[in-house]
Design an enzyme around this catalytic site. Structure first.
Site, short mmCIF file in Angstrom:
data_model
loop_
_atom_site.label_atom_id
_atom_site.label_comp_id
_atom_site.label_asym_id
_atom_site.label_seq_id
_atom_site.Cartn_x
_atom_site.Cartn_y
_atom_site.Cartn_z
N LEU A 45 -0.33 4.57 4.48
CA LEU A 45 -1.52 3.81 4.82
C LEU A 45 -1.17 2.76 5.86
O LEU A 45 0.01 2.47 6.09
CB LEU A 45 -2.10 3.13 3.56
N SER A 46 -2.18 2.18 6.47
CA SER A 46 -1.88 1.17 7.49
C SER A 46 -1.10 0.01 6.90
O SER A 46 -0.23 -0.56 7.56
CB SER A 46 -3.15 0.69 8.18
N GLU A 47 -1.38 -0.35 5.64
CA GLU A 47 -0.59 -1.37 4.95
C GLU A 47 -0.47 -1.07 3.46
O GLU A 47 -1.38 -0.50 2.85
CB GLU A 47 -1.19 -2.78 5.11
N THR A 48 0.67 -1.47 2.91
CA THR A 48 0.93 -1.47 1.47
C THR A 48 1.41 -2.87 1.10
O THR A 48 2.20 -3.46 1.84
CB THR A 48 2.01 -0.43 1.11
N HIS A 77 -7.20 -7.18 5.95
CA HIS A 77 -7.69 -6.29 4.90
C HIS A 77 -6.70 -6.15 3.74
O HIS A 77 -7.14 -6.09 2.58
CB HIS A 77 -8.11 -4.92 5.51
#
Length: 288
Positions: A45-48, A77
Site C-alpha cells: 500500500l502507499s503507506e503502512t 491519510h
C-alpha cells in the site's frame, strides 16, 4: 509464531473501497525498523503504519509511517486512518475530542468531531516551507505532465515535499497522463516526494480535484493524499488564490483509480488542517 492486531482502514471515505487504504499494525514495539519496512513492502500500500507506546507523556501514542521503500515523518491519510484504528481498537481514546500523536514530525494534535454520519478526524499539517522551482525544472515538469503551465509551480514541504502545479480546471487534472520516469527524475533532482497537480471543480461536490504522483517512493499515483492536499492549500494561501475558495473547502481525489476520496480542508491564518471520515475494511491479526 506470534501475532499483532492488524487493521486495513479506508481513509477519506465513508464507503469501503472508495478511499485510500492504510495498513495499521497495533502494538508494534517488538518490531525493528527493518521488520516494519519489510511489512510495508509486503502490504504494497502507499503507506503502512505501526502504533507504539509514546515516549513522551504529552502524547497518547507514537506512530511510525512507512511507504514500500522508506519511512516518512508525516503523511495525512495514514495519520487519519491510524487514529481511526487506535480509537476503534481502544488502544487510545480521545480526551475532549482530542488525540495527541507522537511521530517523526513531533507531537501532532488531532481533532475528532462527531457528526450525524460518524466521526471526522482532522490533523493539523506541519507549517509549510515554500520555495520556487527553477525555470528549467518548471519546463521539465510541464513536459512530464504534458501540459502548459500558466502559473509557476512551487516546492512545498509539509513533512513530505511536493512540487505543486496548478493545471487550471478539473478536466485538465483528469486528463493527465504523466511520464512517471520524468516525474521520478524531477523529484530526485528537486529532493521532492513527488508531484501534486490540482484544478478547479464544477461538480457541485468539491472545490478542487487533485492528483498526486510519487514514483520515486514506489507509489505511481497516490489514491487520496493528505499531505498533497495540505500542500495545495499552502499553495493557495501563498498565491492569494484561497480567497476564491474560502477557508473551508472540499477536495476530491482518486477518481482515475476507481476511488472517490473526499478531503475536508480548513485554513486558519497560516494553519492548515485536513480531515475526513474513515472506515475499517479488514480487522484481524498479522502473524510474525
Amino acid at each position: 509464531m506470534g501475532s499483532l492486531s492488524f487493521k486495513q482502514v479506508d481513509v477519506f471515505t465513508q464507503r469501503p473501497f472508495l478511499g485510500n487504504p492504510v495498513a495499521v499494525v497495533i502494538g508494534a514495539e517488538g518490531l525493528t525498523a527493518d521488520d516494519m519496512q519489510r511489512i510495508a513492502a509486503w502490504t504494497n500500500l502507499s503507506e503502512t503504519t505501526f502504533v507504539l507506546p509514546p515516549s513522551s507523556s504529552d502524547a497518547d501514542y507514537r506512530l511510525r509511517i512507512f511507504t514500500p521503500r522508506q519511512e516518512l515523518s508525516f503523511a495525512g491519510h495514514p495519520i487519519v486512518g491510524s487514529a481511526h484504528a487506535v480509537i476503534e481498537s481502544g488502544y487510545a481514546l480521545p480526551k475532549n475530542g482530542k488525540l495527541r500523536q507522537e511521530s517523526g514530525a513531533g507531537i501532532i494534535d488531532l481533532t475528532i468531531e462527531a457528526t450525524e454520519s460518524g466521526k471526522q478526524i482532522f490533523v493539523k499539517a506541519p507549517a509549510p516551507k515554500i520555495a520556487p522551482i527553477s525555470r528549467e525544472s518548471t519546463a521539465a515538469l510541464a513536459r512530464a505532465l504534458d501540459v502548459r503551465l500558466e502559473t509557476a509551480p512551487l516546492r512545498i514541504a509539509v513533512g513530505p515535499v511536493w512540487i505543486v502545479a496548478d493545471v487550471g480546471q478539473a478536466e485538465g487534472v483528469a486528463a493527465l497522463k504523466p511520464s512517471l520516469e520524468a516525474v521520478a527524475r524531477l523529484s530526485e533532482a528537486s529532493q521532492a516526494t513527488g508531484v501534486t497537480a490540482f484544478g478547479r471543480a464544477t461538480d457541485g461536490v468539491s472545490a478542487l480535484h487533485v492528483r498526486s504522483f510519487a514514483p520515486l517512493l514506489g507509489i505511481p499515483e497516490d489514491p487520496v493524499c493528505g499531505s498533497g492536499n495540505a500542500s495545495v492549500a499552502a499553495y493557495l494561501i501563498h498565491t492569494g488564490e484561497l480567497n476564491n475558495f474560502g477557508s473551508r473547502y472540499m477536495a476530491r481525489q482518486g477518481m482515475q483509480l476507481g476511488r472517490d476520496g473526499r478531503i475536508a480542508v480548513r485554513v486558519d491564518g497560516d494553519s492548515i488542517a485536513i480531515g475526513g471520515y474513515a472506515v475499517t475494511c479488514v480487522d484481524g491479526t498479522l502473524g510474525i
